[in-house]
Write an enzyme that holds these catalytic residues in place. Structure first.
Site, PDB file in Angstrom:
ATOM      1  N   HIS A   1       0.846  -1.185   0.000  1.00 13.52           N
ATOM      2  CA  HIS A   1       0.000   0.000   0.000  1.00 13.52           C
ATOM      3  C   HIS A   1       0.880   1.232   0.000  1.00 13.52           C
ATOM      4  CE1 HIS A   1      -3.262   2.743   1.005  1.00 13.52           C
ATOM      5  NE2 HIS A   1      -4.065   1.785   0.601  1.00 13.52           N
TER       6      HIS A   1
ATOM      7  N   ASP B   1      -7.966  -5.427  -0.164  1.00 16.42           N
ATOM      8  CA  ASP B   1      -8.423  -6.337  -1.211  1.00 16.42           C
ATOM      9  C   ASP B   1      -8.104  -7.807  -0.934  1.00 16.42           C
ATOM     10  OD1 ASP B   1      -9.656  -4.512  -2.917  1.00 16.42           O
ATOM     11  OD2 ASP B   1      -7.727  -3.858  -3.709  1.00 16.42           O
TER      12      ASP B   1
HETATM   13  N1  ACO Z   1       3.892  -7.939  -4.203  1.00 12.91           N
HETATM   14  C1  ACO Z   1       5.237  -7.960  -4.275  1.00 12.91           C
HETATM   15  N2  ACO Z   1       6.004  -6.883  -4.081  1.00 12.91           N
HETATM   16  C2  ACO Z   1       5.399  -5.735  -3.820  1.00 12.91           C
HETATM   17  C3  ACO Z   1       4.006  -5.623  -3.721  1.00 12.91           C
HETATM   18  C4  ACO Z   1       3.241  -6.784  -3.935  1.00 12.91           C
HETATM   19  N3  ACO Z   1       1.917  -6.745  -3.863  1.00 12.91           N
HETATM   20  N4  ACO Z   1       3.672  -4.363  -3.449  1.00 12.91           N
HETATM   21  C5  ACO Z   1       4.812  -3.685  -3.369  1.00 12.91           C
HETATM   22  N5  ACO Z   1       5.851  -4.506  -3.600  1.00 12.91           N
HETATM   23  C6  ACO Z   1       7.268  -4.158  -3.612  1.00 12.91           C
HETATM   24  C7  ACO Z   1       7.655  -3.581  -4.969  1.00 12.91           C
HETATM   25  O1  ACO Z   1       8.061  -4.575  -5.860  1.00 12.91           O
HETATM   26  C8  ACO Z   1       8.754  -2.642  -4.576  1.00 12.91           C
HETATM   27  O2  ACO Z   1       9.911  -3.411  -4.336  1.00 12.91           O
HETATM   28  P1  ACO Z   1      11.366  -2.888  -4.768  1.00 12.91           P
HETATM   29  O3  ACO Z   1      11.554  -1.635  -3.974  1.00 12.91           O
HETATM   30  O4  ACO Z   1      12.249  -4.006  -4.364  1.00 12.91           O
HETATM   31  O5  ACO Z   1      11.278  -2.642  -6.237  1.00 12.91           O
HETATM   32  C9  ACO Z   1       8.290  -2.077  -3.252  1.00 12.91           C
HETATM   33  O6  ACO Z   1       7.473  -3.086  -2.670  1.00 12.91           O
HETATM   34  C10 ACO Z   1       7.510  -0.781  -3.366  1.00 12.91           C
HETATM   35  O7  ACO Z   1       6.402  -1.036  -4.261  1.00 12.91           O
HETATM   36  P2  ACO Z   1       5.754   0.029  -5.210  1.00 12.91           P
HETATM   37  O8  ACO Z   1       4.949  -0.667  -6.245  1.00 12.91           O
HETATM   38  O9  ACO Z   1       6.792   0.999  -5.684  1.00 12.91           O
HETATM   39  O10 ACO Z   1       4.826   0.779  -4.179  1.00 12.91           O
HETATM   40  P3  ACO Z   1       3.688   1.785  -4.558  1.00 12.91           P
HETATM   41  O11 ACO Z   1       3.438   2.599  -3.350  1.00 12.91           O
HETATM   42  O12 ACO Z   1       3.993   2.495  -5.815  1.00 12.91           O
HETATM   43  O13 ACO Z   1       2.452   0.833  -4.894  1.00 12.91           O
HETATM   44  C11 ACO Z   1       0.677  -0.644  -4.710  1.00 12.91           C
HETATM   45  C12 ACO Z   1       1.458   0.493  -4.013  1.00 12.91           C
HETATM   46  C13 ACO Z   1       0.315  -0.221  -6.129  1.00 12.91           C
HETATM   47  C14 ACO Z   1      -0.611  -0.860  -3.928  1.00 12.91           C
HETATM   48  C15 ACO Z   1       1.541  -1.908  -4.728  1.00 12.91           C
HETATM   49  O14 ACO Z   1       1.817  -2.320  -3.418  1.00 12.91           O
HETATM   50  C16 ACO Z   1       0.890  -3.025  -5.531  1.00 12.91           C
HETATM   51  O15 ACO Z   1       1.022  -3.051  -6.756  1.00 12.91           O
HETATM   52  N6  ACO Z   1       0.162  -3.968  -4.844  1.00 12.91           N
HETATM   53  C17 ACO Z   1      -0.518  -5.026  -5.539  1.00 12.91           C
HETATM   54  C18 ACO Z   1      -1.848  -4.530  -6.084  1.00 12.91           C
HETATM   55  C19 ACO Z   1      -2.855  -4.282  -4.996  1.00 12.91           C
HETATM   56  O16 ACO Z   1      -3.056  -5.097  -4.118  1.00 12.91           O
HETATM   57  N7  ACO Z   1      -3.518  -3.119  -5.094  1.00 12.91           N
HETATM   58  C20 ACO Z   1      -4.576  -2.748  -4.170  1.00 12.91           C
HETATM   59  C21 ACO Z   1      -4.109  -1.653  -3.259  1.00 12.91           C
HETATM   60  S1  ACO Z   1      -5.374  -1.206  -2.087  1.00 12.91           S
HETATM   61  C22 ACO Z   1      -6.502  -0.334  -3.027  1.00 12.91           C
HETATM   62  O17 ACO Z   1      -6.185   0.357  -3.945  1.00 12.91           O
HETATM   63  C23 ACO Z   1      -7.868  -0.506  -2.700  1.00 12.91           C
END
Ligand code: ACO
Length: 385
Positions: A270, A321
Protein backbone atom coordinates in the site's frame (compact mmCIF):
# COMPACT_ATOMS: atom_id res chain seq x y z
CA UNK A 1 7.64 3.26 -25.87
CA UNK A 2 10.84 3.15 -23.82
CA UNK A 3 10.93 3.97 -20.10
CA UNK A 4 12.08 7.51 -19.41
CA UNK A 5 15.46 7.73 -17.79
CA UNK A 6 15.15 10.40 -15.14
CA UNK A 7 18.42 9.60 -13.35
CA UNK A 8 20.11 12.78 -14.49
CA UNK A 9 17.25 15.04 -13.46
CA UNK A 10 18.27 16.95 -10.37
CA UNK A 11 16.04 18.07 -7.55
CA UNK A 12 17.53 21.56 -7.87
CA UNK A 13 16.37 21.76 -11.45
CA UNK A 14 12.91 20.33 -10.82
CA UNK A 15 12.14 20.64 -7.09
CA UNK A 16 8.51 19.57 -7.58
CA UNK A 17 9.14 16.40 -9.59
CA UNK A 18 7.36 13.58 -7.75
CA UNK A 19 6.40 10.53 -9.76
CA UNK A 20 3.21 9.00 -8.39
CA UNK A 21 2.63 12.13 -6.25
CA UNK A 22 3.77 10.15 -3.19
CA UNK A 23 3.40 12.20 -0.01
CA UNK A 24 1.99 15.21 -1.89
CA UNK A 25 -0.91 16.95 -0.15
CA UNK A 26 -3.15 18.33 -2.88
CA UNK A 27 -6.43 18.83 -0.97
CA UNK A 28 -7.73 19.32 2.55
CA UNK A 29 -10.56 17.07 3.68
CA UNK A 30 -12.83 16.28 6.61
CA UNK A 31 -13.76 12.90 5.12
CA UNK A 32 -11.07 10.57 6.38
CA UNK A 33 -7.74 10.32 8.13
CA UNK A 34 -5.23 7.51 7.67
CA UNK A 35 -2.32 6.86 10.00
CA UNK A 36 -0.21 4.63 7.80
CA UNK A 37 2.29 3.86 10.56
CA UNK A 38 -0.23 2.88 13.24
CA UNK A 39 -2.72 1.32 10.84
CA UNK A 40 -5.57 3.62 11.80
CA UNK A 41 -8.46 4.79 9.61
CA UNK A 42 -11.00 7.42 10.68
CA UNK A 43 -14.08 8.55 8.72
CA UNK A 44 -15.18 12.09 9.67
CA UNK A 45 -14.21 11.62 13.31
CA UNK A 46 -15.10 7.93 13.86
CA UNK A 47 -12.64 5.04 13.65
CA UNK A 48 -13.65 2.26 11.32
CA UNK A 49 -13.66 -0.10 14.33
CA UNK A 50 -16.37 2.05 15.93
CA UNK A 51 -18.31 2.28 12.68
CA UNK A 52 -17.95 -1.45 12.02
CA UNK A 53 -19.39 -2.14 15.46
CA UNK A 54 -22.26 0.34 15.56
CA UNK A 55 -23.06 1.90 12.18
CA UNK A 56 -24.97 0.84 9.10
CA UNK A 57 -23.72 1.64 5.60
CA UNK A 58 -26.47 4.21 5.20
CA UNK A 59 -25.37 5.98 8.40
CA UNK A 60 -21.82 6.04 7.02
CA UNK A 61 -23.10 7.62 3.79
CA UNK A 62 -24.83 10.36 5.79
CA UNK A 63 -21.70 10.84 7.91
CA UNK A 64 -19.46 11.25 4.86
CA UNK A 65 -21.84 13.63 3.12
CA UNK A 66 -22.56 15.75 6.22
CA UNK A 67 -19.58 15.25 8.57
CA UNK A 68 -21.93 14.19 11.38
CA UNK A 69 -24.13 11.25 12.28
CA UNK A 70 -27.80 11.51 11.30
CA UNK A 71 -30.67 11.86 13.74
CA UNK A 72 -33.26 9.06 13.62
CA UNK A 73 -35.50 11.24 11.43
CA UNK A 74 -32.66 12.09 9.04
CA UNK A 75 -31.63 8.46 8.73
CA UNK A 76 -35.22 7.38 8.06
CA UNK A 77 -35.46 10.05 5.38
CA UNK A 78 -32.20 8.98 3.74
CA UNK A 79 -33.23 5.31 3.84
CA UNK A 80 -36.53 6.05 2.15
CA UNK A 81 -34.86 8.21 -0.51
CA UNK A 82 -32.38 5.41 -1.23
CA UNK A 83 -35.20 2.86 -1.50
CA UNK A 84 -37.22 5.22 -3.72
CA UNK A 85 -34.28 5.71 -6.14
CA UNK A 86 -33.34 2.04 -6.63
CA UNK A 87 -35.04 1.44 -9.98
CA UNK A 88 -33.09 2.15 -13.17
CA UNK A 89 -34.30 4.25 -16.09
CA UNK A 90 -35.49 1.86 -18.83
CA UNK A 91 -32.76 2.75 -21.38
CA UNK A 92 -30.07 2.03 -18.77
CA UNK A 93 -31.65 -1.32 -17.90
CA UNK A 94 -32.04 -2.13 -21.60
CA UNK A 95 -28.36 -1.40 -22.17
CA UNK A 96 -27.34 -3.65 -19.25
CA UNK A 97 -29.53 -6.49 -20.52
CA UNK A 98 -28.39 -6.27 -24.13
CA UNK A 99 -24.70 -5.51 -23.87
CA UNK A 100 -22.12 -8.26 -24.49
CA UNK A 101 -22.35 -11.02 -21.88
CA UNK A 102 -18.57 -11.13 -21.66
CA UNK A 103 -18.30 -7.38 -20.95
CA UNK A 104 -16.39 -6.54 -17.80
CA UNK A 105 -18.73 -5.64 -14.90
CA UNK A 106 -16.71 -2.51 -14.15
CA UNK A 107 -16.97 -1.40 -17.78
CA UNK A 108 -20.73 -1.91 -17.69
CA UNK A 109 -20.93 -0.02 -14.41
CA UNK A 110 -18.85 2.84 -15.84
CA UNK A 111 -21.10 3.16 -18.92
CA UNK A 112 -24.29 2.85 -16.87
CA UNK A 113 -23.25 5.54 -14.39
CA UNK A 114 -22.42 7.77 -17.31
CA UNK A 115 -25.85 7.11 -18.84
CA UNK A 116 -27.62 7.98 -15.57
CA UNK A 117 -26.61 11.60 -16.13
CA UNK A 118 -29.04 11.79 -19.07
CA UNK A 119 -32.00 10.78 -16.91
CA UNK A 120 -31.35 12.85 -13.84
CA UNK A 121 -34.07 15.03 -12.39
CA UNK A 122 -32.94 18.62 -13.11
CA UNK A 123 -34.33 19.77 -9.77
CA UNK A 124 -31.84 17.59 -7.84
CA UNK A 125 -28.74 19.14 -6.34
CA UNK A 126 -25.38 17.35 -6.08
CA UNK A 127 -26.33 15.64 -2.80
CA UNK A 128 -29.56 14.44 -4.44
CA UNK A 129 -27.55 13.00 -7.33
CA UNK A 130 -25.13 11.37 -4.86
CA UNK A 131 -28.14 9.60 -3.33
CA UNK A 132 -29.41 8.61 -6.80
CA UNK A 133 -26.10 6.95 -7.71
CA UNK A 134 -25.71 5.29 -4.31
CA UNK A 135 -29.21 3.82 -4.72
CA UNK A 136 -28.84 2.72 -8.35
CA UNK A 137 -25.32 1.25 -8.47
CA UNK A 138 -26.34 -1.96 -6.62
CA UNK A 139 -29.20 -2.39 -9.11
CA UNK A 140 -26.81 -1.95 -12.05
CA UNK A 141 -24.39 -4.58 -10.73
CA UNK A 142 -27.05 -7.14 -9.81
CA UNK A 143 -28.93 -6.66 -13.09
CA UNK A 144 -25.81 -7.24 -15.19
CA UNK A 145 -24.74 -10.22 -13.06
CA UNK A 146 -28.07 -11.91 -13.78
CA UNK A 147 -28.66 -10.75 -17.36
CA UNK A 148 -25.30 -12.08 -18.54
CA UNK A 149 -26.23 -15.52 -17.22
CA UNK A 150 -29.56 -15.43 -19.03
CA UNK A 151 -31.45 -15.05 -15.74
CA UNK A 152 -34.39 -12.70 -15.20
CA UNK A 153 -33.40 -9.39 -13.68
CA UNK A 154 -34.80 -9.06 -10.15
CA UNK A 155 -36.48 -5.72 -9.43
CA UNK A 156 -35.30 -3.91 -6.31
CA UNK A 157 -37.32 -4.21 -3.12
CA UNK A 158 -39.14 -1.20 -1.73
CA UNK A 159 -37.74 -1.98 1.71
CA UNK A 160 -34.58 -3.20 3.41
CA UNK A 161 -31.00 -2.01 3.61
CA UNK A 162 -28.66 -1.51 0.66
CA UNK A 163 -26.84 -4.71 1.62
CA UNK A 164 -30.04 -6.76 1.97
CA UNK A 165 -31.56 -5.51 -1.27
CA UNK A 166 -28.34 -6.04 -3.22
CA UNK A 167 -28.02 -9.70 -2.16
CA UNK A 168 -31.70 -10.18 -2.91
CA UNK A 169 -31.40 -8.69 -6.42
CA UNK A 170 -28.23 -10.69 -7.08
CA UNK A 171 -29.51 -14.09 -5.96
CA UNK A 172 -33.28 -13.74 -6.32
CA UNK A 173 -33.79 -14.88 -2.74
CA UNK A 174 -33.94 -12.90 0.48
CA UNK A 175 -30.61 -13.13 2.33
CA UNK A 176 -30.25 -14.25 5.93
CA UNK A 177 -29.32 -11.83 8.71
CA UNK A 178 -25.70 -13.03 8.77
CA UNK A 179 -25.16 -12.49 5.03
CA UNK A 180 -26.76 -9.03 5.23
CA UNK A 181 -24.55 -8.08 8.17
CA UNK A 182 -21.41 -9.30 6.35
CA UNK A 183 -22.27 -7.34 3.20
CA UNK A 184 -23.13 -4.25 5.23
CA UNK A 185 -19.77 -4.46 7.03
CA UNK A 186 -17.95 -4.79 3.71
CA UNK A 187 -19.74 -1.67 2.46
CA UNK A 188 -18.74 0.24 5.59
CA UNK A 189 -15.09 -0.82 5.31
CA UNK A 190 -14.76 0.21 1.65
CA UNK A 191 -16.64 3.53 1.85
CA UNK A 192 -13.81 6.03 2.06
CA UNK A 193 -10.03 6.12 1.98
CA UNK A 194 -8.42 9.51 1.57
CA UNK A 195 -6.71 10.50 -1.64
CA UNK A 196 -6.57 7.10 -3.36
CA UNK A 197 -6.33 7.05 -7.15
CA UNK A 198 -10.08 6.95 -7.86
CA UNK A 199 -10.93 9.68 -5.33
CA UNK A 200 -8.13 11.82 -6.73
CA UNK A 201 -9.61 11.25 -10.21
CA UNK A 202 -13.05 12.25 -8.91
CA UNK A 203 -11.71 15.45 -7.32
CA UNK A 204 -9.61 16.35 -10.37
CA UNK A 205 -12.73 16.08 -12.54
CA UNK A 206 -14.78 18.03 -9.98
CA UNK A 207 -12.12 20.75 -9.99
CA UNK A 208 -12.98 21.58 -13.62
CA UNK A 209 -16.55 22.21 -12.36
CA UNK A 210 -17.74 19.24 -14.37
CA UNK A 211 -20.84 17.42 -13.12
CA UNK A 212 -20.98 14.75 -10.41
CA UNK A 213 -21.83 11.93 -12.88
CA UNK A 214 -18.70 12.71 -14.91
CA UNK A 215 -16.60 12.70 -11.75
CA UNK A 216 -17.98 9.33 -10.62
CA UNK A 217 -17.68 7.84 -14.12
CA UNK A 218 -13.99 8.76 -14.09
CA UNK A 219 -13.59 7.37 -10.58
CA UNK A 220 -15.13 4.02 -11.61
CA UNK A 221 -12.62 3.82 -14.48
CA UNK A 222 -9.79 4.49 -12.07
CA UNK A 223 -10.95 1.95 -9.48
CA UNK A 224 -11.11 -0.73 -12.19
CA UNK A 225 -7.32 -1.05 -12.47
CA UNK A 226 -5.59 -4.05 -10.82
CA UNK A 227 -3.25 -1.79 -8.85
CA UNK A 228 -6.32 -0.24 -7.19
CA UNK A 229 -9.78 -1.79 -6.71
CA UNK A 230 -9.26 -4.44 -9.36
CA UNK A 231 -6.90 -6.25 -6.99
CA UNK A 232 -9.72 -8.06 -5.12
CA UNK A 233 -10.78 -9.94 -8.26
CA UNK A 234 -7.11 -10.68 -9.01
CA UNK A 235 -6.67 -12.12 -5.48
CA UNK A 236 -9.60 -14.48 -5.95
CA UNK A 237 -8.39 -15.56 -9.38
CA UNK A 238 -4.99 -16.30 -7.83
CA UNK A 239 -6.54 -18.47 -5.09
CA UNK A 240 -8.83 -20.23 -7.58
CA UNK A 241 -5.88 -20.93 -9.89
CA UNK A 242 -4.13 -22.60 -6.95
CA UNK A 243 -7.27 -24.56 -6.13
CA UNK A 244 -7.55 -25.81 -9.69
CA UNK A 245 -4.80 -28.28 -8.89
CA UNK A 246 -5.40 -29.16 -5.28
CA UNK A 247 -2.87 -32.00 -5.33
CA UNK A 248 0.10 -29.83 -6.13
CA UNK A 249 -1.13 -26.51 -4.77
CA UNK A 250 1.58 -24.94 -2.66
CA UNK A 251 0.86 -21.30 -1.73
CA UNK A 252 4.29 -20.78 -0.14
CA UNK A 253 6.22 -21.99 -3.20
CA UNK A 254 3.81 -20.07 -5.44
CA UNK A 255 4.45 -16.83 -3.55
CA UNK A 256 8.22 -17.28 -3.48
CA UNK A 257 8.33 -18.10 -7.16
CA UNK A 258 6.40 -14.96 -8.06
CA UNK A 259 8.61 -12.82 -5.85
CA UNK A 260 11.73 -14.32 -7.40
CA UNK A 261 10.39 -13.30 -10.80
CA UNK A 262 9.79 -9.81 -9.31
CA UNK A 263 6.05 -10.18 -9.87
CA UNK A 264 3.53 -8.68 -7.50
CA UNK A 265 1.19 -10.62 -5.26
CA UNK A 266 -2.19 -8.95 -5.52
CA UNK A 267 -3.79 -7.75 -2.30
CA UNK A 268 -0.45 -6.79 -0.72
CA UNK A 269 1.32 -3.49 -0.31
CA UNK A 270 0.00 0.00 0.00
CA UNK A 271 1.20 3.51 -0.75
CA UNK A 272 0.16 4.81 2.69
CA UNK A 273 0.05 1.86 5.11
CA UNK A 274 3.42 0.63 6.28
CA UNK A 275 1.70 -1.81 8.59
CA UNK A 276 -1.42 -4.02 8.55
CA UNK A 277 -4.29 -2.21 6.82
CA UNK A 278 -6.96 -1.93 9.57
CA UNK A 279 -9.66 -2.93 7.08
CA UNK A 280 -7.72 -6.10 6.26
CA UNK A 281 -7.59 -6.87 10.01
CA UNK A 282 -11.40 -6.80 10.24
CA UNK A 283 -11.88 -8.64 6.94
CA UNK A 284 -9.39 -11.33 8.01
CA UNK A 285 -11.63 -12.24 10.98
CA UNK A 286 -14.68 -12.32 8.71
CA UNK A 287 -12.84 -14.39 6.11
CA UNK A 288 -11.83 -16.98 8.69
CA UNK A 289 -15.29 -17.55 10.12
CA UNK A 290 -17.11 -17.41 6.76
CA UNK A 291 -14.65 -19.75 5.06
CA UNK A 292 -15.14 -22.26 7.84
CA UNK A 293 -18.91 -21.94 7.70
CA UNK A 294 -19.04 -22.39 3.93
CA UNK A 295 -16.44 -25.15 3.58
CA UNK A 296 -13.78 -22.98 1.96
CA UNK A 297 -11.27 -23.37 4.80
CA UNK A 298 -8.52 -24.24 2.37
CA UNK A 299 -8.77 -20.83 0.68
CA UNK A 300 -8.45 -19.12 4.04
CA UNK A 301 -5.52 -21.35 5.04
CA UNK A 302 -3.75 -20.53 1.77
CA UNK A 303 -4.40 -16.83 2.33
CA UNK A 304 -2.71 -17.09 5.72
CA UNK A 305 0.23 -19.01 4.19
CA UNK A 306 0.67 -16.34 1.50
CA UNK A 307 0.42 -13.62 4.14
CA UNK A 308 3.13 -15.26 6.29
CA UNK A 309 5.41 -15.73 3.27
CA UNK A 310 4.96 -12.12 2.16
CA UNK A 311 5.84 -10.92 5.64
CA UNK A 312 8.93 -13.14 5.86
CA UNK A 313 10.19 -12.54 2.35
CA UNK A 314 9.29 -8.87 1.74
CA UNK A 315 7.91 -7.52 5.03
CA UNK A 316 4.79 -6.45 3.10
CA UNK A 317 1.33 -6.60 4.71
CA UNK A 318 -2.05 -7.23 3.09
CA UNK A 319 -4.37 -4.43 2.01
CA UNK A 320 -8.19 -4.26 1.96
CA UNK A 321 -8.42 -6.34 -1.21
CA UNK A 322 -6.73 -9.46 0.14
CA UNK A 323 -9.30 -10.86 2.56
CA UNK A 324 -12.33 -9.16 1.00
CA UNK A 325 -11.90 -11.60 -1.90
CA UNK A 326 -12.55 -14.70 0.23
CA UNK A 327 -15.33 -12.93 2.12
CA UNK A 328 -17.23 -12.24 -1.12
CA UNK A 329 -16.45 -15.73 -2.37
CA UNK A 330 -17.96 -17.21 0.79
CA UNK A 331 -21.08 -15.16 0.11
CA UNK A 332 -21.30 -16.97 -3.24
CA UNK A 333 -20.50 -13.90 -5.36
CA UNK A 334 -18.78 -14.30 -8.73
CA UNK A 335 -15.16 -13.02 -8.54
CA UNK A 336 -15.36 -10.56 -11.42
CA UNK A 337 -18.06 -8.62 -9.53
CA UNK A 338 -15.86 -7.81 -6.52
CA UNK A 339 -14.47 -4.52 -7.84
CA UNK A 340 -17.94 -3.33 -8.78
CA UNK A 341 -19.07 -4.13 -5.22
CA UNK A 342 -16.16 -2.00 -4.01
CA UNK A 343 -17.57 0.84 -6.16
CA UNK A 344 -21.05 0.24 -4.70
CA UNK A 345 -19.58 1.30 -1.36
CA UNK A 346 -16.96 3.85 -2.47
CA UNK A 347 -19.64 5.87 -4.24
CA UNK A 348 -20.28 7.39 -0.79
CA UNK A 349 -16.67 8.55 -0.43
CA UNK A 350 -16.34 9.74 -4.04
CA UNK A 351 -19.49 11.84 -3.86
CA UNK A 352 -18.52 13.20 -0.42
CA UNK A 353 -15.24 14.36 -1.96
CA UNK A 354 -17.06 15.81 -4.97
CA UNK A 355 -19.25 17.91 -2.64
CA UNK A 356 -16.21 18.95 -0.62
CA UNK A 357 -14.24 19.94 -3.73
CA UNK A 358 -17.13 22.01 -5.06
CA UNK A 359 -17.43 23.86 -1.77
CA UNK A 360 -13.77 24.90 -1.87
CA UNK A 361 -12.61 24.52 -5.43
CA UNK A 362 -9.34 25.21 -7.17
CA UNK A 363 -8.55 23.70 -10.57
CA UNK A 364 -6.24 20.67 -10.33
CA UNK A 365 -3.51 21.36 -12.81
CA UNK A 366 -0.04 19.90 -12.11
CA UNK A 367 2.88 20.00 -14.53
CA UNK A 368 4.68 17.31 -16.49
CA UNK A 369 8.40 17.12 -17.10
CA UNK A 370 9.01 17.21 -20.87
CA UNK A 371 11.61 14.60 -21.81
CA UNK A 372 10.96 14.65 -25.57
CA UNK A 373 13.09 16.05 -28.38
CA UNK A 374 14.01 19.70 -28.74
CA UNK A 375 12.15 21.53 -31.58
CA UNK A 376 13.26 20.17 -35.00
CA UNK A 377 12.92 21.13 -38.64
CA UNK A 378 9.72 19.92 -40.36
CA UNK A 379 10.22 16.78 -42.55
CA UNK A 380 7.98 16.39 -45.58
CA UNK A 381 5.98 13.14 -45.46
CA UNK A 382 7.70 11.84 -48.60
CA UNK A 383 11.08 12.17 -46.87
CA UNK A 384 10.15 10.31 -43.68
CA UNK A 385 11.48 6.78 -43.27
N1 ACO B 1 3.89 -7.94 -4.20
C1 ACO B 1 5.24 -7.96 -4.28
N2 ACO B 1 6.00 -6.88 -4.08
C2 ACO B 1 5.40 -5.74 -3.82
C3 ACO B 1 4.01 -5.62 -3.72
C4 ACO B 1 3.24 -6.78 -3.93
N3 ACO B 1 1.92 -6.74 -3.86
N4 ACO B 1 3.67 -4.36 -3.45
C5 ACO B 1 4.81 -3.69 -3.37
N5 ACO B 1 5.85 -4.51 -3.60
C6 ACO B 1 7.27 -4.16 -3.61
C7 ACO B 1 7.66 -3.58 -4.97
O1 ACO B 1 8.06 -4.58 -5.86
C8 ACO B 1 8.75 -2.64 -4.58
O2 ACO B 1 9.91 -3.41 -4.34
P1 ACO B 1 11.37 -2.89 -4.77
O3 ACO B 1 11.55 -1.64 -3.97
O4 ACO B 1 12.25 -4.01 -4.36
O5 ACO B 1 11.28 -2.64 -6.24
C9 ACO B 1 8.29 -2.08 -3.25
O6 ACO B 1 7.47 -3.09 -2.67
C10 ACO B 1 7.51 -0.78 -3.37
O7 ACO B 1 6.40 -1.04 -4.26
P2 ACO B 1 5.75 0.03 -5.21
O8 ACO B 1 4.95 -0.67 -6.24
O9 ACO B 1 6.79 1.00 -5.68
O10 ACO B 1 4.83 0.78 -4.18
P3 ACO B 1 3.69 1.78 -4.56
O11 ACO B 1 3.44 2.60 -3.35
O12 ACO B 1 3.99 2.49 -5.82
O13 ACO B 1 2.45 0.83 -4.89
C11 ACO B 1 0.68 -0.64 -4.71
C12 ACO B 1 1.46 0.49 -4.01
C13 ACO B 1 0.32 -0.22 -6.13
C14 ACO B 1 -0.61 -0.86 -3.93
C15 ACO B 1 1.54 -1.91 -4.73
O14 ACO B 1 1.82 -2.32 -3.42
C16 ACO B 1 0.89 -3.03 -5.53
O15 ACO B 1 1.02 -3.05 -6.76
N6 ACO B 1 0.16 -3.97 -4.84
C17 ACO B 1 -0.52 -5.03 -5.54
C18 ACO B 1 -1.85 -4.53 -6.08
C19 ACO B 1 -2.85 -4.28 -5.00
O16 ACO B 1 -3.06 -5.10 -4.12
N7 ACO B 1 -3.52 -3.12 -5.09
C20 ACO B 1 -4.58 -2.75 -4.17
C21 ACO B 1 -4.11 -1.65 -3.26
S1 ACO B 1 -5.37 -1.21 -2.09
C22 ACO B 1 -6.50 -0.33 -3.03
O17 ACO B 1 -6.18 0.36 -3.94
C23 ACO B 1 -7.87 -0.51 -2.70
Amino acid sequence: MSKHNLENITRDEYPYLNLGLEGIVAFSTTKSFIDGQKGELVYSGYTIDTLAEYATFEEVCFLLWNDRLPSKKELDELNSLLVHERKLPKPVLDYICTTEKHAEPMAVLRSSVSMLADFTDPSLDDTGNAIVMTAKIPTIIAAFARARQGLDVVSPLDEGSTAYNFLYMLNGVRPGAEAEKTMDLCLILHAEHGMNASTFTCRAIASTESDIFSAVTGAVGSLKGPLHGGANTAVMNMLLALESDLKTADPVAFTKEKLEKREKIMGFGHRVYKTFDPRARLLRTMSKSLSEETGHEILYEWSEAILKTMKEEKNIDPNVDFFSATVYYSLGIQPDLYTAIFAMSRISGWTAHYLEQMSNNRLVRPRALYVGDKPKEWTEISDRS
